[in-house]
Enzyme design. Structure first.
Site, PDB file in Angstrom:
ATOM      1  N   ASP A 112      17.491  34.626  62.305  1.00 19.27           N
ATOM      2  CA  ASP A 112      18.099  33.546  63.079  1.00 19.27           C
ATOM      3  C   ASP A 112      17.704  33.739  64.533  1.00 19.27           C
ATOM      4  O   ASP A 112      17.511  34.869  64.988  1.00 19.27           O
ATOM      5  CB  ASP A 112      19.626  33.566  62.935  1.00 19.27           C
ATOM      6  CG  ASP A 112      20.089  33.138  61.546  1.00 19.27           C
ATOM      7  OD1 ASP A 112      19.387  32.337  60.902  1.00 19.27           O
ATOM      8  OD2 ASP A 112      21.157  33.602  61.115  1.00 19.27           O
ATOM      9  N   ASP A 126      18.413  26.393  58.630  1.00 21.70           N
ATOM     10  CA  ASP A 126      19.840  26.055  58.720  1.00 21.70           C
ATOM     11  C   ASP A 126      20.029  24.620  59.214  1.00 21.70           C
ATOM     12  O   ASP A 126      20.860  23.876  58.696  1.00 21.70           O
ATOM     13  CB  ASP A 126      20.561  27.016  59.663  1.00 21.70           C
ATOM     14  CG  ASP A 126      20.543  28.455  59.188  1.00 21.70           C
ATOM     15  OD1 ASP A 126      20.422  28.694  57.974  1.00 21.70           O
ATOM     16  OD2 ASP A 126      20.638  29.358  60.047  1.00 21.70           O
TER      17      ASP A 126
END
Length: 153
Positions: A112, A126
């Site tokens: 991330d 995401d």
């Protein structure tokens, strides 16, 4: 659907590769504290929920992907095809991390790198999954049919 999924997957892969190369755990401010880039390895789902359940998350992702492949044959709506493509591309983006990254297969940590205030650090995959969910809700709310009903006559 396939084109959307491939674009999402490729964009996610490239941006994660760049994040691994150029980012660290120290945030880089892009728009002050509103938008920062920060390298994070996430073993769980959103908000780091189920960080010890990566095998479950990987298995669930594979089941959802298989369901999308099954139902995709019936899609005649462009909106639904885009929604399924976004979901599939996002699922494969994060599932690739879970399969191939440390610590081991099906338990890997997801890369991330995008940080907003009061929100978990996230990635392109995401964003695609969340966008797919919003699009599915909108299509359902507007009663856009998934496929054309074939008249049995």
């Amino acid at each position: 659907m396939a084109v959307t999924a491939l674009i999402v997957f490729a964009l996610d892969y490239v941006t994660k590769t760049l994040a691994l190369e150029y980012l660290s755990s120290q945030p880089k401010q892009i728009l002050g504290t509103f938008l920062q880039l920060k390298l994070v390895f996430n073993s769980g789902a959103a908000f780091s929920i189920a960080s010890s359940g990566t095998i479950f998350l990987s298995s669930f992702a594979m089941i959802v992907a298989a369901s999308i492949f099954y139902y995709a044959r019936k899609v005649t709506s462009t909106g639904w095809a885009v929604a399924l493509g976004l979901a599939l591309g996002g699922i494969f983006g994060n599932l690739t991390d879970r399969i191939f990254r440390d610590p081991e297969a099906l338990q890997g940590e997801v890369v991330d790198w995008i940080q907003l205030p009061n929100w978990p650090v996230f990635n392109v995959a995401d964003m695609a999954v969340v966008s797919a969910a919003i699009l599915v809700a909108l299509l359902s709310w507007r009663n856009i049919p998934f496929s054309k009903n074939k008249d049995p006559k």
